[in-house]
Design a protein around this motif. Structure first.
Motif, PDB file in Angstrom:
ATOM      1  N   HIS A  77       0.827  -1.202   0.000  1.00 32.38           N
ATOM      2  CA  HIS A  77       0.000   0.000   0.000  1.00 32.38           C
ATOM      3  C   HIS A  77       0.861   1.251   0.000  1.00 32.38           C
ATOM      4  N   SER A  78       0.377   2.317  -0.621  1.00 34.92           N
ATOM      5  CA  SER A  78       0.833   3.644  -0.232  1.00 34.92           C
ATOM      6  C   SER A  78       0.265   3.845   1.166  1.00 34.92           C
ATOM      7  N   LEU A  79       1.130   4.051   2.142  1.00 38.54           N
ATOM      8  CA  LEU A  79       0.655   4.000   3.523  1.00 38.54           C
ATOM      9  C   LEU A  79      -0.376   5.080   3.827  1.00 38.54           C
ATOM     10  N   LYS A  80      -0.346   6.167   3.064  1.00 35.50           N
ATOM     11  CA  LYS A  80      -1.344   7.221   3.292  1.00 35.50           C
ATOM     12  C   LYS A  80      -2.755   6.748   2.958  1.00 35.50           C
ATOM     13  N   ASP A  81      -2.887   5.657   2.185  1.00 37.43           N
ATOM     14  CA  ASP A  81      -4.200   5.148   1.798  1.00 37.43           C
ATOM     15  C   ASP A  81      -4.711   4.042   2.718  1.00 37.43           C
ATOM     16  N   LEU A  82      -3.877   3.590   3.661  1.00 39.03           N
ATOM     17  CA  LEU A  82      -4.263   2.465   4.512  1.00 39.03           C
ATOM     18  C   LEU A  82      -4.949   2.979   5.772  1.00 39.03           C
ATOM     19  N   PRO A  83      -6.185   2.527   6.053  1.00 36.00           N
ATOM     20  CA  PRO A  83      -6.879   2.969   7.266  1.00 36.00           C
ATOM     21  C   PRO A  83      -6.072   2.684   8.528  1.00 36.00           C
ATOM     22  N   THR A  84      -6.305   3.474   9.558  1.00 33.91           N
ATOM     23  CA  THR A  84      -5.562   3.293  10.804  1.00 33.91           C
ATOM     24  C   THR A  84      -6.064   2.097  11.603  1.00 33.91           C
ATOM     25  N   THR A  85      -7.247   1.600  11.285  1.00 39.97           N
ATOM     26  CA  THR A  85      -7.769   0.385  11.917  1.00 39.97           C
ATOM     27  C   THR A  85      -7.703  -0.752  10.917  1.00 39.97           C
ATOM     28  N   LEU A  86      -6.966  -1.818  11.265  1.00 44.05           N
ATOM     29  CA  LEU A  86      -6.802  -2.967  10.384  1.00 44.05           C
ATOM     30  C   LEU A  86      -7.696  -4.113  10.844  1.00 44.05           C
ATOM     31  N   ARG A  87      -7.969  -5.050   9.957  1.00 47.11           N
ATOM     32  CA  ARG A  87      -8.726  -6.237  10.336  1.00 47.11           C
ATOM     33  C   ARG A  87      -7.922  -7.046  11.347  1.00 47.11           C
ATOM     34  N   ASP A  88      -8.628  -7.743  12.239  1.00 51.01           N
ATOM     35  CA  ASP A  88      -7.982  -8.450  13.343  1.00 51.01           C
ATOM     36  C   ASP A  88      -6.944  -9.464  12.876  1.00 51.01           C
ATOM     37  N   SER A  89      -7.168 -10.086  11.735  1.00 54.99           N
ATOM     38  CA  SER A  89      -6.270 -11.146  11.269  1.00 54.99           C
ATOM     39  C   SER A  89      -5.100 -10.624  10.453  1.00 54.99           C
ATOM     40  N   LEU A  90      -5.003  -9.291  10.297  1.00 50.14           N
ATOM     41  CA  LEU A  90      -3.976  -8.709   9.445  1.00 50.14           C
ATOM     42  C   LEU A  90      -3.062  -7.781  10.244  1.00 50.14           C
ATOM     43  N   ALA A  91      -1.825  -7.656   9.759  1.00 47.91           N
ATOM     44  CA  ALA A  91      -0.849  -6.802  10.424  1.00 47.91           C
ATOM     45  C   ALA A  91      -0.150  -5.913   9.410  1.00 47.91           C
ATOM     46  N   LEU A  92       0.235  -4.725   9.850  1.00 43.68           N
ATOM     47  CA  LEU A  92       1.136  -3.892   9.066  1.00 43.68           C
ATOM     48  C   LEU A  92       2.532  -4.435   9.354  1.00 43.68           C
ATOM     49  N   ALA A  93       2.974  -5.356   8.507  1.00 46.57           N
ATOM     50  CA  ALA A  93       4.139  -6.178   8.804  1.00 46.57           C
ATOM     51  C   ALA A  93       5.463  -5.481   8.547  1.00 46.57           C
ATOM     52  N   ALA A  94       5.507  -4.521   7.636  1.00 48.80           N
ATOM     53  CA  ALA A  94       6.764  -3.842   7.330  1.00 48.80           C
ATOM     54  C   ALA A  94       6.502  -2.447   6.793  1.00 48.80           C
ATOM     55  N   VAL A  95       7.339  -1.528   7.233  1.00 53.04           N
ATOM     56  CA  VAL A  95       7.349  -0.165   6.703  1.00 53.04           C
ATOM     57  C   VAL A  95       8.799   0.139   6.329  1.00 53.04           C
ATOM     58  N   PRO A  96       9.165   0.025   5.059  1.00 47.23           N
ATOM     59  CA  PRO A  96      10.539   0.315   4.632  1.00 47.23           C
ATOM     60  C   PRO A  96      10.858   1.805   4.738  1.00 47.23           C
ATOM     61  N   GLY A  97      12.096   2.154   4.422  1.00 45.87           N
ATOM     62  CA  GLY A  97      12.522   3.547   4.485  1.00 45.87           C
ATOM     63  C   GLY A  97      11.643   4.463   3.664  1.00 45.87           C
ATOM     64  N   ARG A  98      11.370   5.613   4.204  1.00 43.74           N
ATOM     65  CA  ARG A  98      10.444   6.559   3.595  1.00 43.74           C
ATOM     66  C   ARG A  98      11.113   7.363   2.492  1.00 43.74           C
ATOM     67  N   GLU A  99      10.355   7.619   1.425  1.00 49.67           N
ATOM     68  CA  GLU A  99      10.787   8.550   0.394  1.00 49.67           C
ATOM     69  C   GLU A  99      10.371   9.961   0.814  1.00 49.67           C
ATOM     70  N   ASN A 100      10.707  10.943   0.007  1.00 50.46           N
ATOM     71  CA  ASN A 100      10.378  12.334   0.283  1.00 50.46           C
ATOM     72  C   ASN A 100       8.867  12.483   0.516  1.00 50.46           C
ATOM     73  N   PRO A 101       8.447  12.896   1.714  1.00 50.49           N
ATOM     74  CA  PRO A 101       7.004  12.954   1.996  1.00 50.49           C
ATOM     75  C   PRO A 101       6.315  14.243   1.564  1.00 50.49           C
ATOM     76  N   ARG A 102       7.063  15.190   1.038  1.00 53.81           N
ATOM     77  CA  ARG A 102       6.471  16.496   0.755  1.00 53.81           C
ATOM     78  C   ARG A 102       5.464  16.457  -0.397  1.00 53.81           C
ATOM     79  N   ASP A 103       4.595  17.461  -0.390  1.00 57.81           N
ATOM     80  CA  ASP A 103       3.740  17.700  -1.545  1.00 57.81           C
ATOM     81  C   ASP A 103       4.496  18.546  -2.551  1.00 57.81           C
ATOM     82  N   ALA A 104       4.172  18.353  -3.828  1.00 58.31           N
ATOM     83  CA  ALA A 104       4.827  19.094  -4.900  1.00 58.31           C
ATOM     84  C   ALA A 104       3.793  19.884  -5.686  1.00 58.31           C
ATOM     85  N   LEU A 105       4.139  21.112  -6.013  1.00 62.73           N
ATOM     86  CA  LEU A 105       3.319  21.917  -6.904  1.00 62.73           C
ATOM     87  C   LEU A 105       3.939  21.819  -8.291  1.00 62.73           C
ATOM     88  N   CYS A 106       3.158  21.386  -9.245  1.00 61.93           N
ATOM     89  CA  CYS A 106       3.634  21.190 -10.616  1.00 61.93           C
ATOM     90  C   CYS A 106       2.937  22.199 -11.526  1.00 61.93           C
TER      91      CYS A 106
END
Length: 314
Positions: A77-106
């Protein structure tokens, strides 16, 4: 080990999934992969506004269903799209290193946007924040993949600029489209933006152990704080809540912001703690925002935002 990875079909989702597969392969060379494309409710319905989907889980519900049923082994998932409440049988198992989190104006810098400029975004948070900084602009709601959104600049839709995630542009090799990276203290990004999250079943011990090897401790602390704040506020990822995290002498600092839809009200809160207290940090910032009246702004946004967005087709 052979892993079936669930992913959306968009170019960005596929790039992110291949990136995760590469991280796993680097740590566990014998691992093999099959990509399983999954169409979300937002992919199937390209006309409705996001609030008509129920806000939470627009891009994740089908992934979790296939993971629960065993049709896939992990989902990215793009983590910004994943709800903060997960199903009981599921886990957020890994969060790798973050890329640039900023917003960009194009298409233009913030200061060079003409009076009355038309700025495209599909995000209520971005809408609220750009109006807070530039109340003169006209916000045009847009949906679609990154490429089609960029094509709307100076195109038939007459947009002067669009706001996108810098991380997505970089992952697609489109960083040159960025005109300005917005200051995250003035224009705080979405919770989890720039980070990827890998979900797995809690019962799959071998897969959980494998995914732990691609975890980044600092990124995990950042997103744990951000997601705890969002959860405590009772806000879905579509509502106008922004965050910014930073590190100060080994301590994690969290800046939170709630902005009204018209941009006229803006509440901020800041705190810092050791990284092992990331969740408590998020709860502290959320409480400060709540006491200051943030929940009332969010409730007003929830009631009224449907009337603000009539999406320009992708």
């Amino acid at each position: 080990m052979h892993l079936k990875i669930g992913t959306r079909r968009s170019p960005l989702a596929m790039a992110q999934t291949n990136y995760i597969a590469g991280l796993i392969k680097a740590k566990h060379p014998d691992t093999e992969f099959s990509l399983v494309p999954i169409a979300t409710m937002a992919d199937k319905d390209r006309v409705s506004e996001f609030h008509q989907f129920g806000i939470v889980g627009v891009f994740s519900t089908e992934h979790e269903e296939q993971l629960t049923s065993g049709e896939v082994d992990i989902v990215v998932h793009s983590l910004k799209d994943l709800p903060t409440t997960l199903r009981d049988s599921l886990a957020l198992a890994a969060v790798p290193g973050r890329e640039n989190p900023r917003d960009a104006l194009c298409g233009s810098t913030l200061g060079e946007l003409r009076q009355g400029a038309r700025v495209g975004t599909g995000s209520l948070r971005r809408r609220s924040q750009i109006l807070s900084l530039r109340p003169d602009v006209e916000v045009v709601p847009i949906r679609g993949n990154v490429g089609p959104r960029l094509a709307k600049i100076n195109g038939d839709d007459g947009l002067d600029a669009v706001i996108l995630a810098q991380a997505g542009l970089e992952r697609l090799g489109l960083a040159e489209a960025t005109t300005e990276q917005l200051d995250p203290m003035l224009f705080p990004h979405a919770v989890g933006q720039g980070a990827l999250g890998v979900q797995a079943r809690t019962a799959d011990a071998a897969i959980l152990a494998l995914l732990k090897d691609i975890e980044d401790e600092n990124t995990r602390a950042e997103v744990d704080a951000e997601r705890a704040m969002l959860h405590a506020l009772g806000a879905g990822c579509s509502l106008p809540v922004g965050v910014c995290t930073s590190w100060r002498d080994g301590r994690l600092a969290l800046h939170g912001q709630i902005t009204s839809l018209d941009g006229q009200q803006r509440l901020t809160a800041d705190a810092e703690r050791p990284p092992e207290q990331a969740v408590e940090l998020g709860l502290e910032v959320a409480e400060t925002l709540r006491v200051a009246g943030g929940v009332a702004i969010l409730e007003s946004s929830y009631r009224s935002f449907g009337s603000h967005f009539k999406f320009v087709g992708a």
